[in-house]
Design an enzyme around this catalytic site. Structure first.
Site, PDB file in Angstrom:
ATOM      1  N   SER A  50       0.796  -1.224   0.000  1.00  0.00           N
ATOM      2  CA  SER A  50       0.000   0.000   0.000  1.00  0.00           C
ATOM      3  C   SER A  50       0.835   1.285   0.000  1.00  0.00           C
ATOM      4  O   SER A  50       0.363   2.316  -0.466  1.00  0.00           O
ATOM      5  CB  SER A  50      -0.938   0.013   1.212  1.00  0.00           C
ATOM      6  OG  SER A  50      -0.212  -0.156   2.416  1.00  0.00           O
ATOM      7  N   ASP A 340      -3.545   7.828   8.438  1.00  0.00           N
ATOM      8  CA  ASP A 340      -4.440   6.870   9.085  1.00  0.00           C
ATOM      9  C   ASP A 340      -3.667   6.093  10.155  1.00  0.00           C
ATOM     10  O   ASP A 340      -2.678   6.601  10.693  1.00  0.00           O
ATOM     11  CB  ASP A 340      -5.100   5.950   8.050  1.00  0.00           C
ATOM     12  CG  ASP A 340      -4.091   5.103   7.269  1.00  0.00           C
ATOM     13  OD1 ASP A 340      -2.905   5.052   7.670  1.00  0.00           O
ATOM     14  OD2 ASP A 340      -4.487   4.478   6.266  1.00  0.00           O
ATOM     15  N   HIS A 343      -0.397   4.462   7.581  1.00  0.00           N
ATOM     16  CA  HIS A 343       0.252   5.070   6.418  1.00  0.00           C
ATOM     17  C   HIS A 343       0.649   6.527   6.658  1.00  0.00           C
ATOM     18  O   HIS A 343      -0.138   7.298   7.220  1.00  0.00           O
ATOM     19  CB  HIS A 343      -0.675   4.995   5.208  1.00  0.00           C
ATOM     20  CG  HIS A 343      -1.087   3.596   4.884  1.00  0.00           C
ATOM     21  ND1 HIS A 343      -2.320   3.087   5.233  1.00  0.00           N
ATOM     22  CD2 HIS A 343      -0.414   2.591   4.265  1.00  0.00           C
ATOM     23  CE1 HIS A 343      -2.399   1.823   4.826  1.00  0.00           C
ATOM     24  NE2 HIS A 343      -1.252   1.500   4.248  1.00  0.00           N
TER      25      HIS A 343
END
Length: 376
Positions: A50, A340, A343
């Site tokens: 991600s 978040d 991340h």
């Protein structure tokens, strides 16, 4: 027709035939460094999770998605599937390298033809080096599958676009690999693999698997590699959200990341003799992010522990990682280390990309930086 003229026509015919039969090198628009200015890279191919995914998971049946606000709240195109508020490290590295456009995600049906000439992003949120790591969130494209997609789909298309074999064109591309953290967070610790396999043994297996993956890319034509270490995942908001006041939890994750990073650096030293002509940059995101956390004010940050967006813990029915869809988000995003639960914010990504490209500190890049890699 004279014999001399006839002979010239025969030679010309043979040259044309040889050119099409063997994909004449002159047809390849980027077949050698002579066709590029010093320090110019044609594009990037991206593999990982991600942290470098720019929209592939939008097209997958998975819980690991970032195609909604507040993800992308500061990105020019809105919520594109990047797991941050703005640009990710790959976007910012592309700017440093002066690439003409953003690298498109592989899973987007429009990523084909002329769109792939500057590269393709194969990364997938929640993916790992190990095939089963991403299953905790649903479907994810593992590192092995990403490489298979690159070989079977991207490369034939690239050869058709450039008119030459990939072995001629790929040395002009940088291969970015950002992966490894999920193998600890969502595999080794979440599945309690640590109860039966020691950290060193698990890490050695990870590095051995990654080594084979890098060699596969090398055999396909890759020569310039940028590898990112695992950043201090134990310091992320996710840990405190799901395991409040668990100091040992944070410490265990950071120790695992540190052990992996040491092995990764050793891998680069060990693998080069088996990959003649290859060059590597290891970007020490662990130390770069840790330096921000330890000295936030000097880097322009004020919040190093909290998620900028609204995140629900596992106890609250969330994951401790993802922003709530349409949830609240802080105003001072540039001063937050984390968007978040896991991340980094775009502001941190800017720090990482800038140092990756130009730093001369071995504690940040090893053995060279991306700018130097591009000039080789």
């Amino acid at each position: 027709m004279t014999v001399k003229t006839h002979l010239k026509l025969v030679i010309l015919y043979l040259l044309i035939l040889a050119c099409f039969t063997h994909r004449c090198k002159s047809l390849c628009r980027f077949s050698s460094s002579e066709n590029l200015r010093d320090g110019e890279i044609k594009g990037m191919f991206v593999f990982g999770s991600s942290l470098v995914d720019n929209g592939n998971n939008n097209f997958l049946d998975t819980k690991a998605k970032a195609d909604y606000l507040p993800y992308g709240i500061d990105f020019p195109n809105g919520s594109s599937g990047r797991f941050t508020n703005g640009k990710n490290v790959v976007d910012l590295l592309g700017e440093q390298l002066k690439l003409p456009s953003l690298i498109p995600p592989f899973m987007d049906p429009a990523t084909k033809g002329s769109r792939i000439v500057e590269g393709v992003n194969h990364a997938s949120g929640s993916a790992g080096i190990l095939d089963d790591t991403g299953s905790v969130a649903g479907n994810a494209t593992s590192m092995n599958q990403q490489i298979k997609n690159f070989e079977e789909v991207t490369l034939p298309d690239l050869e058709a676009q450039l008119g030459c074999k990939s072995s001629e064109s790929l040395p002009n591309y940088i291969f970015v690999i950002g992966i490894g953290g999920n193998d600890y967070v969502f595999n080794y610790f979440l599945r309690k693999t640590f109860l039966i396999v020691g950290l060193e043994r698990f890490t050695s297996y990870l590095i051995s698997s990654l080594s084979k993956q890098l060699e596969n890319l090398y055999n396909l034509g890759a020569r310039k590699f940028v590898l990112t270490t695992i950043y201090p995942i134990g310091s992320s908001p996710m840990v405190n959200l799901n395991q409040p006041n668990c100091g040992p939890c944070s410490q265990a994750l950071n120790v695992a990341a540190a052990v992996y990073n040491i092995h990764l650096k050793s891998l680069v030293e060990d693998i080069k003799p088996r990959m003649p002509g290859s060059n590597f940059v290891v970007v020490n995101t662990y130390d770069i992010v840790k330096d921000i956390i330890d000295n936030p004010a000097s880097k322009g940050f004020s919040d190093t522990t909290n998620a900028c967006c609204e995140v629900k813990s596992a106890e609250q029915g969330g994951t401790g990682v993802s922003c709530e869809r349409g949830g609240q988000v802080c105003a001072g995003r540039n001063s937050h280390v984390y968007l978040d639960g896991l991340h980094p914010s775009e502001a941190v990504n800017i720090q990482i990309a800038t140092k990756a490209y130009a730093s001369n500190l071995e504690s940040e890049v090893y053995p060279i930086n991306v700018k130097q890699l591009a000039e080789l």
